[in-house]
Scaffold this active site. Structure first.
Site, PDB file in Angstrom:
ATOM      1  CB  SER A 187      -9.098   0.645   5.734  1.00  0.00           C
ATOM      2  OG  SER A 187      -9.211  -0.437   6.751  1.00  0.00           O
ATOM      3  CE1 TYR A 202      -4.155  -1.078   4.905  1.00  0.00           C
ATOM      4  CE2 TYR A 202      -5.635  -1.108   6.828  1.00  0.00           C
ATOM      5  CZ  TYR A 202      -5.390  -1.259   5.364  1.00  0.00           C
ATOM      6  OH  TYR A 202      -6.186  -1.420   4.764  1.00  0.00           O
TER       7      TYR A 202
END
Length: 324
Positions: A187, A202
């Site tokens: 990410s 996350y």
């Protein structure tokens, strides 16, 4: 030579080196983005494994890999969604592509069981490509202390442990063949921007992918295994709940860009063209300004998320009371 002249020569030399490095970087970027041919992934093996393959990026990558002639092993927790993805692949490619399904709920299963299930499913298959895509995030940004224990355990198991155990199950077969491609979907939240406040777990679990990819990439490069961590920015999927825009592609558009990079030995890459440009622009902005903007944006999204889920909870409680 006098000191002023020495200083001038040194300054000009430093400027020339800096400019040359920037020019080389730009030429290489143009080559990769526009001119470098995609690899024939079938040379690694006839099968590809994709985790988290029932929605979003995972599903789109599965369809894109099938279009390249690879057989697909779909891994997910929902049997109905796996069947739907399988049917879509078969309807699109007829009998030219085989599809197998493996039902695994990474939130609840332990590592030993993951390895056993993947090895059983791949017995006798020529697995050449592994895409570790499965992931989860909180429903809206929130402070670290607001994450409940159940969610914290789940996101660590899904975002961090799943890729580790699936790779463990597959890599020994690649070593025996001396070829394979492993792609970990990370990410941009942990590598292209300075921080990602209110989405701490996350971003932290996705950061693991970067180091994991770099290390095993070095360990197994001599074994013919190409390892890569791809870092998308925002993509319009169910997880992020955003509409498409200039810098937010559909999962299908994103997958076309990311599969072109498969098999090349870049430990970290931003495969989608407009995401790459976005990252270039972000690097020009001071980190303090990016942090300030993200904090404000995520606080606003947190406020909306709390309101939405409070209404949903009240509605559910009202329905229970009416049923009673």
């Amino acid at each position: 030579m006098e000191w002023p002249e020495i200083f001038q020569v040194a300054t000009c030399s430093l400027g020339f080196i800096t400019l040359s490095k920037a020019l080389i970087y730009f030429v290489r970027w143009v080559w990769i983005m526009f001119l470098r041919p995609p690899k024939n992934l079938k040379t690694y093996g006839s099968w590809a494994i994709v985790t988290g393959s029932t929605d979003g990026i995972g599903k789109a990558i599965s369809l894109e890999l099938a279009s390249k002639g690879l057989n697909i092993l779909l891994v997910g927790r929902n049997p109905q969604k796996l069947e739907a993805t399988s049917k879509e692949i078969r309807d699109t490619h007829g009998g030219s592509v085989e599809v197998k399904l493996v039902v695994i709920d990474f939130e609840t299963i332990n590592g030993e069981e993951i390895v056993r299930k993947i090895r059983e499913a791949t017995q006798g298959l020529d697995v050449g490509v592994l895409v570790n895509n499965v992931g989860m995030a909180s429903p809206y940004p929130r402070f670290f202390h607001e994450d409940d224990l159940e969610f914290m355990e789940a996101i660590i198991k899904v975002n961090l442990e799943a890729a580790t155990w699936v790779t463990k199950a597959v890599i020994e077969g690649m070593i025996r063949k001396k070829k394979g491609a492993i792609v970990n979907i990370g990410s941009g939240s942990c590598s292209m921007i300075p921080s990602y406040p209110l989405c701490t777990l996350y971003a932290a679990t996705k950061a693991y992918f970067w180091m994991f990819s770099k290390c095993i990439g070095l360990e197994y490069k001599s074994q013919g295994i190409d390892v890569q961590c791809q870092v998308p920015m925002l993509v319009a999927t169910k997880m992020v709940k955003l509409k498409t825009s200039l810098f937010i592609p559909t999962a299908k558009d994103y997958s076309k860009g990311c599969v072109r990079w498969f098999g090349y030995h870049e430990s970290l890459c931003v495969p989608y063209l407009l995401h790459s440009l976005q990252c270039l622009l972000l690097r020009m902005v001071p980190h303090s300004l990016v942090n300030w903007h993200l904090m404000r944006q995520h606080l606003y999204m947190r406020k909306r998320g709390i309101a939405k889920y409070s209404k949903l909870k009240a509605l559910q409680e009202s329905q229970v009371n009416n049923n009673n």
